[in-house]
Design an enzyme around this catalytic site. Structure first.
Site, PDB file in Angstrom:
ATOM      1  N   SER A 112       0.831  -1.194   0.000  1.00 47.72           N
ATOM      2  CA  SER A 112       0.000   0.000   0.000  1.00 47.72           C
ATOM      3  C   SER A 112       0.875   1.257   0.000  1.00 47.72           C
ATOM      4  CB  SER A 112      -0.956  -0.040   1.198  1.00 47.72           C
ATOM      5  OG  SER A 112      -2.006   0.890   1.047  1.00 47.72           O
TER       6      SER A 112
ATOM      7  N   ASP B 221      -8.403  -6.081  -5.035  1.00 50.77           N
ATOM      8  CA  ASP B 221      -8.123  -4.773  -4.427  1.00 50.77           C
ATOM      9  C   ASP B 221      -8.935  -3.693  -5.149  1.00 50.77           C
ATOM     10  OD1 ASP B 221      -6.949  -2.399  -3.430  1.00 50.77           O
ATOM     11  OD2 ASP B 221      -4.982  -3.341  -3.264  1.00 50.77           O
TER      12      ASP B 221
ATOM     13  N   HIS C 180      -7.858  -5.315  -0.604  1.00 48.98           N
ATOM     14  CA  HIS C 180      -6.705  -4.559  -0.128  1.00 48.98           C
ATOM     15  C   HIS C 180      -6.319  -4.927   1.299  1.00 48.98           C
ATOM     16  CE1 HIS C 180      -3.835  -1.288  -0.450  1.00 48.98           C
ATOM     17  NE2 HIS C 180      -4.189  -0.880   0.751  1.00 48.98           N
TER      18      HIS C 180
END
Length: 349
Positions: A139, A293, A322
């Site tokens: 991320s 995601d 995610h």
């Protein structure tokens, strides 16, 4: 000080003062402190160093618990794994732990590039490291990973970007705007001048609900994955897991990271030309999006991977989306470990 960010909750880590950090936006953090957790030992020629930057809201403790361990790809018996908490996350220099004019809403805007510049200073001046065997992050950690590979191409031997892009998308920018507004529209936020994080309870709960909506995938909801994770209903899952996760965090810290996340873009190094920026990467790169995601989609990650020389596309399969980064899907972690082990054994420039 917010007790949530204590050694008891997130340690052990060492606070290292790297001195003044000049920021890309023009401000300066006079005494920039980085919270650093080290697992393993540097070898004689310091060639076994792995850097792990942190993601939005996460700390070095999460990286340790989810990704590092004997027999794992990130094995502290083989490597010296240096986890650096990003600026603004509550452990390193942040609105919640900085005094004077930089306290709270006075904390300056920080960019991904500022984090990487600070980490470079830390590695070279404090540890005496001249190259990294691997930079790996998920991320916002992936945003930092890309920035490292572009900015210091000779320093980084290998890079693994998990569930993140080199340039943030307009879609992601807009979503993050809602995360910000969830907090700032709470009357108790008081333009960042609240006394305690708990005063901004309504805003933090809205923030958590947005994460529940987008952080997990639609398939996660349809498969009732919350039950497999031990929660009887989705409401209990949102209230007990998601809301309680964010409830103790400092809102100004979250806003500092959100502003940074929105503007992650390695092409700032090349006058806005993304292909040129990614083209100057020398590291062996694995691009690893998570299949479901909704933030950093497979398609967005693939389009960037095609611009990176000596890179491979290694998507991870998980309906957790995610937030599979939280370690909720053991099978996905097994896939990740296999890819990282292969990357670490591969020759480099």
């Amino acid at each position: 000080m917010n007790n949530y960010y204590s050694q008891e909750n997130h340690g052990p880590f060492e606070l290292i003062n790297i001195g003044p950090l000049q920021l890309e936006e023009g401000s300066c953090i006079p005494d920039c402190r980085l919270a650093v957790a080290v697992h393993g030992t540097l070898n004689a020629d310091k060639s076994n160093a792995i850097l792990v930057p942190t993601w939005y809201s996460g700390t070095s403790k999460a990286m340790e618990q989810i990704y590092i361990g004997e027999g794992r790809a990130l094995d502290p018996s083989k490597y010296c794994i240096i986890v650096v908490n990003q600026i603004g996350n509550g452990l390193s220099s942040s609105p919640s732990n900085t005094g004077g004019s930089l306290a709270g809403p006075g904390f300056p805007n920080v960019r991904i590039g500022d984090d990487v510049s600070a980490q470079h200073t830390l590695l070279t001046e404090y540890f005496g490291i001249e190259s990294l065997a691997l930079v790996v992050g998920g991320s916002m950690g992936a945003q930092q990973t890309y920035e490292w590979a572009v900015r210091y191409p000779d320093f980084v031997k290998r890079a693994a970007a998990i569930a993140g892009t080199a340039r943030n998308s307009e879609h992601d920018f807009l979503f993050t705007e809602l995360l910000i507004e969830a907090i700032t529209t709470d009357p108790a936020f008081r333009a960042g001048l609240y006394s305690l994080s708990s005063e901004v309870q309504a805003g933090l709960k809205r923030h958590a609900k947005l994460w529940a909506l987008m952080g997990w995938s639609t398939e996660f909801f349809r498969a009732e994955r919350h039950k497999a994770l031990g929660f009887e209903s989705m409401k209990i899952f949102v209230d007990s897991f998601m809301a309680s996760y964010f409830a103790a965090m400092d809102p100004n810290n979250l806003l500092t990271m959100a502003w940074k996340w929105q503007r992650g873009d390695v092409s700032r190094n090349t006058g806005g030309d993304l292909a040129t920026a990614l083209g100057q990467i020398k590291a062996k790169v694995y691009v690893m999006p998570i299949s479901h995601d909704q933030f950093f989609t497979v398609e967005d990650c693939l389009s960037e991977q095609k611009m990176i020389p000596n890179s491979e596309f290694r998507p991870l399969s998980s309906i957790d989306g995610h937030l599979g980064l939280f370690g909720t899907d053991t099978e996905m972690l097994n896939q990740l470990d296999a890819h990282l082990a292969e990357l670490l054994s591969s020759p480099t420039h």
